[in-house]
Design a protein around this motif. Structure first.
Motif, PDB file in Angstrom:
ATOM      1  N   TYR A   5       2.038   2.296   4.352  1.00 29.19           N
ATOM      2  CA  TYR A   5       1.809   3.705   4.017  1.00 29.19           C
ATOM      3  C   TYR A   5       1.588   4.478   5.301  1.00 29.19           C
ATOM      4  N   ILE A  60       0.273  -1.038  -1.394  1.00 32.48           N
ATOM      5  CA  ILE A  60      -0.458  -0.631  -0.175  1.00 32.48           C
ATOM      6  C   ILE A  60      -1.660  -1.531   0.065  1.00 32.48           C
ATOM      7  N   ARG A  61      -2.280  -1.947  -1.003  1.00 30.56           N
ATOM      8  CA  ARG A  61      -3.454  -2.808  -0.834  1.00 30.56           C
ATOM      9  C   ARG A  61      -3.097  -4.119  -0.128  1.00 30.56           C
ATOM     10  N   ASN A  96       0.825   9.112  -6.958  1.00 27.56           N
ATOM     11  CA  ASN A  96       1.613   7.926  -7.338  1.00 27.56           C
ATOM     12  C   ASN A  96       2.011   7.045  -6.151  1.00 27.56           C
ATOM     13  N   LEU A  97       1.005   6.635  -5.406  1.00 24.27           N
ATOM     14  CA  LEU A  97       1.295   5.689  -4.332  1.00 24.27           C
ATOM     15  C   LEU A  97       1.537   4.314  -4.939  1.00 24.27           C
ATOM     16  N   PRO A  98       2.390   3.516  -4.320  1.00 23.07           N
ATOM     17  CA  PRO A  98       2.636   2.166  -4.865  1.00 23.07           C
ATOM     18  C   PRO A  98       1.415   1.265  -4.684  1.00 23.07           C
ATOM     19  N   LYS A  99       1.251   0.345  -5.619  1.00 24.23           N
ATOM     20  CA  LYS A  99       0.079  -0.553  -5.563  1.00 24.23           C
ATOM     21  C   LYS A  99       0.164  -1.503  -4.380  1.00 24.23           C
ATOM     22  N   ASN A 123      -0.292  -4.416   1.749  1.00 26.09           N
ATOM     23  CA  ASN A 123       0.395  -4.122   3.009  1.00 26.09           C
ATOM     24  C   ASN A 123      -0.014  -2.715   3.466  1.00 26.09           C
ATOM     25  N   PRO A 124      -1.225  -2.599   4.031  1.00 24.36           N
ATOM     26  CA  PRO A 124      -1.760  -1.271   4.388  1.00 24.36           C
ATOM     27  C   PRO A 124      -0.862  -0.505   5.343  1.00 24.36           C
TER      28      PRO A 124
END
Lengths: 56, 445
Positions: free
Chosen positions: A46, A39-40, A34-37, A42-43
């Motif tokens: 993470y 990240i795409r 369940n990583l937050p979306k 704001n790489p």
């Protein structure tokens, strides 16, 4: 003993088929759920658990 | 059937005492009553009471020799006992003990002479609880090579040659036996058989023995005593592991063939698809060095994903923190890889360490839409690196692990069989080298 080897051999073959079918490998990874979306977008937000200064 | 019966020779021993010509006489040495059961074929008779060996072909019953024995041996098969051994009726008529001396150690065994008026003589030999059923060969074995003879389609290997000496006798024999009688004995084995060549100045005899379980003898002769335990391994004792080991190796071959076919099928059917590739640049000065790739699709059953990366490393390194992230579920598979490559010359010799490329295998990744997050670390100002992602890549790893797994059983039984043979041959003129001696020798080298 022969029966035991027969069963053992079949078990090994079954494990082999399963491993080949599922692409099992001896290498491992860590699974994070369940990583937050975001990240795409704001790489850098993470932080990998492998994050480290690593050099031999 | 009737014709067969009419033509068959009845080799059974006569049941009624009167029908068998048992000759009774008195020992000229001590007066003890003695019986002669071997009809006209018996030449000498050993008295168990006084140790006199009598020439019964002599009308005056000449005493050939008298022996003194500290021990009065009691044959395990009492003389006069009748039994049906392997279909033929026999009576135990003679008992002797013989011994050989090897490296100063005496080895003694028992031999029982069996008689059937129609079948002739047979021997049972016993050593350390191991029994062999022995008879004279019908043909002279053929010499194959040094230390090997062939007989009845089998190859017999030389086991031992020694001087055998008669140390004790009881009952009757078809020759003029003497305590102290010496002959040269050479044994050749092909379990469960043993070929023996016995040579004296007067004659040479070949005989063949077959290993026989003591329980069979006890049953055949109706013996009430307990069966003596077996000690060690007899020269011609069959290894139960020999057949088993062969069967196991046969099944090992079948399993291996199946595993190979399965591997071939997976090699042919595996997708081995390149699902993503891209190149990136690393700059130490960049504030944000992390990258995410475009989304790519992983299809099919849960299978492996192989991430191959390359970097322009030259006496430098780069560490990639990688996460394969499922865009739909948010599940991440985290792993880290270092790519380093160093090379140079040292003392005039070129050396290198590491590689500019790397491969990581992620097992059993389910289908879905994924992207890769890459966070590089390095000490150089800048370098380029690239990533390729493959789906469902065939691997030989588990085939070789299967090979190892399948080999455990046969290797274990091969080792047990070899250990059996090692102990068998340890008493021979040709002892095998122990496995541990190979290990110690290789470690010394």
């Amino acid at each position: 003993v022969l029966k035991l080897f027969f069963v053992y051999g079949l078990l090994i073959l079954a494990l082999f088929c399963y491993a080949d079918y599922r692409g099992v490998s001896l290498t491992s990874y860590d699974e994070v759920k369940n990583l937050p979306k975001s990240i795409r977008n704001n790489p850098g937000s993470y932080r990998s658990m492998y994050q480290r200064y690593y050099h031999k | 059937m009737d014709g067969d019966r009419a033509g068959a020779i009845n080799t059974a021993l006569p049941d009624a005492p009167g029908t068998l010509k048992i000759r009774t006489l008195q020992c000229p040495g001590c007066g003890a009553p003695l019986s002669v059961r071997g009809l006209e074929q018996t030449q000498s008779l050993a008295c168990g009471s006084c140790g006199s060996i009598i020439d019964i072909t002599d009308e005056n019953l000449r005493i050939i020799t008298t022996f003194q024995s500290k021990i009065k041996y009691q044959p395990l098969i009492p003389l006069g006992t009748r039994g049906k051994l392997r279909g033929d009726a026999f009576e135990a008529i003679g008992y002797m003990r013989r011994q050989i001396t090897v490296e100063g150690v005496d080895y003694e065994w028992s031999e029982y002479l069996l008689f059937n008026p129609y079948k002739g003589f047979r021997w049972l030999s016993e050593y350390n609880g191991h029994w062999s059923d022995i008879k004279v060969t019908t043909q002279i074995p053929k010499r194959q090579r040094e230390g090997a003879f062939s007989y009845l389609g089998r190859t017999f290997l030389h086991f031992q040659t020694a001087e055998a000496r008669v140390s004790y006798v009881l009952g009757e024999f078809y020759w003029l036996v003497e305590v102290g009688e010496i002959c040269q004995v050479s044994d050749f084995v092909s379990p469960p058989f043993i070929l023996s060549f016995e040579q004296t100045e007067a004659e040479a005899t070949w005989s063949i023995g077959e290993y026989i379980e003591p329980a069979v003898i006890w049953k055949a002769f109706g013996l009430k005593s307990s069966v003596p335990p077996k000690v060690g391994i007899a020269p011609n004792q069959p290894s139960k592991l020999a057949d088993l080991s062969g069967q196991i190796w046969k099944w090992w071959g079948i399993f291996l063939l199946v595993a190979f076919l399965v591997q071939m099928i997976f090699l042919l059917l595996s997708g081995n698809r390149l699902v993503f590739q891209d190149a990136f640049a690393f700059h130490l000065a960049d504030k944000e060095k992390s990258r995410v790739t475009e989304i790519f699709e992983l299809t099919g059953r849960p299978s492996n994903v192989v991430v191959r990366s390359k970097a322009d490393v030259n006496n430098s390194w780069i560490y990639l923190n990688l996460a394969l992230i499922n865009e739909e579920t948010g599940n991440a598979y985290d792993f880290g890889r270092e790519i380093s490559y160093y090379h140079g010359r040292d003392g005039g010799e070129a050396w290198s360490e590491g590689s500019p490329s790397d491969e990581a295998v992620l097992p059993s990744i389910p289908a879905g839409r994924y992207y890769l997050r890459i966070e590089p670390e390095a000490e150089v100002a800048s370098l380029n690196y690239s990533v390729q992602i493959y789906r469902d890549v065939p691997s030989w790893t588990f085939f070789f692990l299967t090979l190892v797994g399948l080999s455990v059983f046969p290797i274990f039984y091969w080792w047990r069989r070899r250990t059996f043979e090692y102990y068998r041959w340890s008493e021979s003129d040709h002892p095998m080298r122990s496995l541990s001696s190979y290990v110690s020798r290789s470690s010394e080298e």
